[in-house]
Motif scaffolding. Structure first.
Motif, short mmCIF file in Angstrom:
data_model
loop_
_atom_site.label_atom_id
_atom_site.label_comp_id
_atom_site.label_asym_id
_atom_site.label_seq_id
_atom_site.Cartn_x
_atom_site.Cartn_y
_atom_site.Cartn_z
N TYR A 9 28.58 18.82 132.38
CA TYR A 9 28.01 17.64 133.04
C TYR A 9 26.53 17.80 133.34
O TYR A 9 25.75 16.87 133.19
CB TYR A 9 28.81 17.34 134.31
CG TYR A 9 28.45 16.06 135.00
CD1 TYR A 9 28.67 14.83 134.38
CD2 TYR A 9 27.91 16.07 136.27
CE1 TYR A 9 28.36 13.64 135.02
CE2 TYR A 9 27.60 14.88 136.92
CZ TYR A 9 27.83 13.68 136.29
OH TYR A 9 27.52 12.50 136.94
N ARG A 48 36.41 13.45 139.68
CA ARG A 48 35.10 12.80 139.57
C ARG A 48 34.27 13.03 140.82
O ARG A 48 33.07 13.32 140.74
CB ARG A 48 35.29 11.29 139.32
CG ARG A 48 34.01 10.55 139.16
CD ARG A 48 33.25 11.11 137.98
NE ARG A 48 31.94 10.50 137.89
CZ ARG A 48 31.15 10.66 136.87
NH1 ARG A 48 31.52 11.38 135.84
NH2 ARG A 48 29.98 10.11 136.85
N ALA A 49 34.88 12.91 141.98
CA ALA A 49 34.16 13.13 143.23
C ALA A 49 33.67 14.58 143.31
O ALA A 49 32.53 14.84 143.70
CB ALA A 49 35.05 12.79 144.42
N GLU A 52 30.69 15.08 141.01
CA GLU A 52 29.45 14.53 141.58
C GLU A 52 28.87 15.44 142.65
O GLU A 52 27.66 15.69 142.69
CB GLU A 52 29.70 13.13 142.15
CG GLU A 52 30.02 12.09 141.12
CD GLU A 52 28.89 11.84 140.13
OE1 GLU A 52 27.71 11.94 140.52
OE2 GLU A 52 29.19 11.55 138.96
N ALA A 55 27.53 18.70 141.04
CA ALA A 55 26.26 18.46 140.34
C ALA A 55 25.12 18.37 141.34
O ALA A 55 24.02 18.89 141.10
CB ALA A 55 26.34 17.18 139.51
N GLU A 56 25.36 17.73 142.46
CA GLU A 56 24.33 17.64 143.51
C GLU A 56 23.97 19.04 144.01
O GLU A 56 22.79 19.37 144.17
CB GLU A 56 24.84 16.77 144.67
CG GLU A 56 23.88 16.64 145.81
CD GLU A 56 22.67 15.78 145.51
OE1 GLU A 56 21.65 15.96 146.20
OE2 GLU A 56 22.72 14.94 144.59
N GLY A 88 27.27 11.06 146.99
CA GLY A 88 27.78 10.40 145.81
C GLY A 88 29.30 10.28 145.79
O GLY A 88 29.86 9.44 145.09
N ALA A 89 29.98 11.11 146.58
CA ALA A 89 31.45 11.10 146.58
C ALA A 89 32.04 10.09 147.56
O ALA A 89 33.15 9.61 147.35
CB ALA A 89 31.97 12.50 146.92
N ILE A 92 33.27 6.85 146.07
CA ILE A 92 34.37 7.11 145.13
C ILE A 92 35.67 7.31 145.91
O ILE A 92 36.73 6.82 145.52
CB ILE A 92 34.06 8.34 144.26
CG1 ILE A 92 32.84 8.07 143.38
CG2 ILE A 92 35.26 8.73 143.41
CD1 ILE A 92 32.31 9.30 142.66
#
Length: 102
Positions: A9, A48-49, A52, A55-56, A88-89, A92
């Motif tokens: 990712y 997905r959460a 994210e 990645a942060e 970002g989570a 979601i």
């Protein structure tokens, strides 16, 4: 669903990054699990959460003091990163959590 997903990712191909990627993934899993608690969230959404958040955390390494730069036509533009890696989570996950308890 692992640190390998995060590595792909964030486009990390360096073998030297593997321990850091794994650490970011583990921390993200803990943060997301603590936020969700005992609530039922679909596995795909949790992944997905977590991706994210991880990645942060991964990108913070390149943002000393919370400031990163992006290329722009008029030169580099400094941008402040969010202090909360979960930012970002939240959108979601929130649809699966009871209102007022998150």
């Amino acid at each position: 669903m692992s640190a390998a997903d995060l590595s792909a990712y964030v486009n990390s191909t360096a073998t030297a990054d593997e321990p850091f990627v794994a650490a970011c993934w583990a921390e993200a899993e803990e943060l997301v699990a603590a936020y969700v608690g005992l609530n039922v969230v679909p596995a795909v959404t949790l992944h997905r959460a977590t991706l994210e958040v991880a990645a942060e955390l991964f990108h913070r390494r390149n943002a000393p003091g919370g400031i990163t730069q992006f290329a722009a036509l008029d030169g580099p533009s400094p941008v402040r990163m969010a202090r909360d890696p979960m930012l970002g989570a939240y959108p979601i996950l929130d649809r699966f959590l009871p209102a007022g308890l998150a």
